[in-house]
Enzyme design. Structure first.
Site, short mmCIF file in Angstrom:
data_model
loop_
_atom_site.label_atom_id
_atom_site.label_comp_id
_atom_site.label_asym_id
_atom_site.label_seq_id
_atom_site.Cartn_x
_atom_site.Cartn_y
_atom_site.Cartn_z
N ASP A 91 -9.20 0.12 1.94
CA ASP A 91 -9.15 0.80 0.63
C ASP A 91 -10.39 0.47 -0.19
OD1 ASP A 91 -6.73 1.64 1.45
OD2 ASP A 91 -5.56 0.84 -0.20
N THR A 131 -3.39 5.73 -3.75
CA THR A 131 -2.27 6.48 -3.17
C THR A 131 -1.03 6.39 -4.05
OG1 THR A 131 -1.90 4.51 -1.82
CG2 THR A 131 -2.99 6.34 -0.76
N THR A 132 -0.78 5.21 -4.62
CA THR A 132 0.41 5.04 -5.47
C THR A 132 0.25 5.83 -6.76
OG1 THR A 132 0.38 2.80 -4.59
CG2 THR A 132 2.01 3.26 -6.28
N ASP A 148 0.86 -1.18 0.00
CA ASP A 148 0.00 0.00 0.00
C ASP A 148 0.90 1.24 0.00
OD1 ASP A 148 -2.44 1.49 0.33
OD2 ASP A 148 -1.84 1.82 2.41
#
Length: 442
Positions: free
Chosen positions: A351, A47-48, A14
């Site tokens: 998520d 997020t990435t 994550d």
């Protein structure tokens, strides 16, 4: 796998988790870490992707600065491109979820899980996550429909495989009743949430009592136990039949609860009690003292639920609060081999739940797999040519930066990124330039 200076191990893929555990010194790097955490807080997933796009925008902006273009011009161009991109997405690319039904929600969940540890079991976890979020639907005072992620309680239990994970309607507490003599099922529950000790009151440290008669010593001891018993009786007199406390309950009070036919649970997590209080309409009470200095317990401090029951789920006994009146709640009990696996499963599930919440609240979805980024790239490149100012360059760079997502996806799939992205752009270009009614337009 990350090991901190204490020796704690975190195994994760994550983006936000990895970045938050890194010690980043560079000022621009710190902004990326902050950006990933903000994305995790606001949206929950992606997020990435956010960091990858931001890094590409920064790299391209740096090239423009080297070409003697002022940073304010670049920022203006970027902002203008962003506004146009959002406008194009909402008008042309987004699809209403209502027309797609439940299947779309499950697919959104599967997309979010695809890169996570639970991706191989998405046929089990995706419908489970959708059911959990649909179960916590609430309508606030303004008439808005909300799906609070925190209303879904995720419990972790060691043992068995990930596929043994289960979804439970109601709020699950990882505790058991304080005494085996108590009832394990209470219908029409009136719940008291306490943050206080229901044990024999002892004199505080440093308190000295001088007595001249040995019989007074027994009176002091009796009064010490009576203080707590009076508190218990006041709580029971208010109509409470389920008592949850964060601290301990001694045998003296347990006897009182058993005789009254109430269920008492001790050593609950404060965080859990806050959520139960919110869901049932109760108030978390840390002291019975009122403004006059007396001790009272009002019936208005109690929460209500259809049923509180202790059930055996797999190897553990759990307390389930079912049919909460104010906010509906649901629980997911995760099973896994060890702590690292369970922690990563919990992060992945969080998520996924956040993605479903966003989908349900916004009511629209867009195609995945880099399709949106490619469409925006073509649209913004064409739009940039209509500008007659310096911002045109920044806008063109913004468009080119978006292609980093489809390129990265192609690389991850071990495909020829250049070839695939070129094909994807040609299809989007043909679709956007096709006349109305043409099959390519779709």
């Amino acid at each position: 796998m990350l090991v901190d200076n204490v020796g704690d191990v975190t195994i994760s893929n994550d983006g936000a988790t990895i970045l938050s555990l890194l010690e980043v010194e560079h000022p621009a790097g710190r902004i990326f870490v902050d950006l990933a955490q903000k994305q995790d807080k606001e949206v929950g997933d992606g997020t990435t992707s956010v960091v990858v796009i931001a890094a590409e925008l920064l790299r391209r902006a740096n090239e423009l600065v080297k070409m003697k273009i002022h940073p304010t011009t670049i920022i203006t161009g970027y902002r203008f491109a962003c506004r146009e991109a959002v406008k194009f997405m909402t008008e042309q690319l987004s699809i209403k979820v209502d027309t797609l039904g439940r299947e779309a929600l499950v697919n959104c969940a599967k997309t979010s899980m695809s890169s996570k540890i639970i991706g191989s079991d998405d046929d089990l976890f995706a419908p489970m996550a959708v059911d959990a979020m649909l179960a916590v639907k609430t309508i606030n005072n303004r008439g808005e429909t909300k799906y609070p992620v925190k209303a879904v309680n995720v419990l972790k239990a060691h043992g068995k495989s990930a596929r043994e994970s289960i979804f439970v309607k109601g709020y699950a507490l990882n505790c058991t009743v304080a005494s085996q003599a108590m009832k394990t099922r209470i219908p029409n529950a009136k719940i008291a949430c306490l943050d206080m000790n229901l044990q024999k009151t002892r004199m505080h440290m440093g308190v000295h009592i001088v007595i001249d008669d040995p019989s007074q010593l027994e009176d002091i001891r009796k009064r010490e136990s009576d203080i707590t018993l009076e508190r218990v009786r006041k709580i029971l007199a208010a109509g409470a039949n389920v008592i949850l406390t964060t601290k301990g309950i001694d045998d003296l009070c347990l006897k009182e609860f058993v005789e009254a036919g109430a269920m008492a649970v001790r050593r609950c997590k404060k965080e859990d009690l806050k959520r139960i209080a919110k869901a049932t309409g109760a108030t978390l009470v840390s002291s019975l003292a009122n403004l006059e200095g007396d001790e009272t317990f009002e019936p208005t401090l109690l929460g209500t639920a259809e049923e509180v029951v202790q059930e055996r789920i797999s190897d553990d006994e759990l307390i389930l609060v079912k049919g909460t009146k104010v906010v509906n709640s649901s629980s997911i009990i995760l099973r896994g081999a060890n702590d690292y696996m369970l922690d990563e499963m919990e992060r992945a599930l969080h998520d996924t739940l956040s993605v479903i919440k966003r989908t349900l609240e916004s009511g629209t979805v867009v195609p995945g797999g880099g399709a949106v980024e490619s469409a925006l790239n073509i649209y913004l490149e064409n739009f940039a040519t209509t500008l007659e100012s310096r911002e045109q360059l920044a806008m063109a760079e913004f468009a080119a930066a978006l292609l980093v997502i489809p390129k990265q996806l192609a690389v991850n799939a071990a495909k020829d990124a250049t070839d695939l992205v070129a094909k994807l752009r040609s299809y989007h270009s043909a679709a956007q330039n096709a006349p109305t009614g043409d099959r390519k337009k779709v």
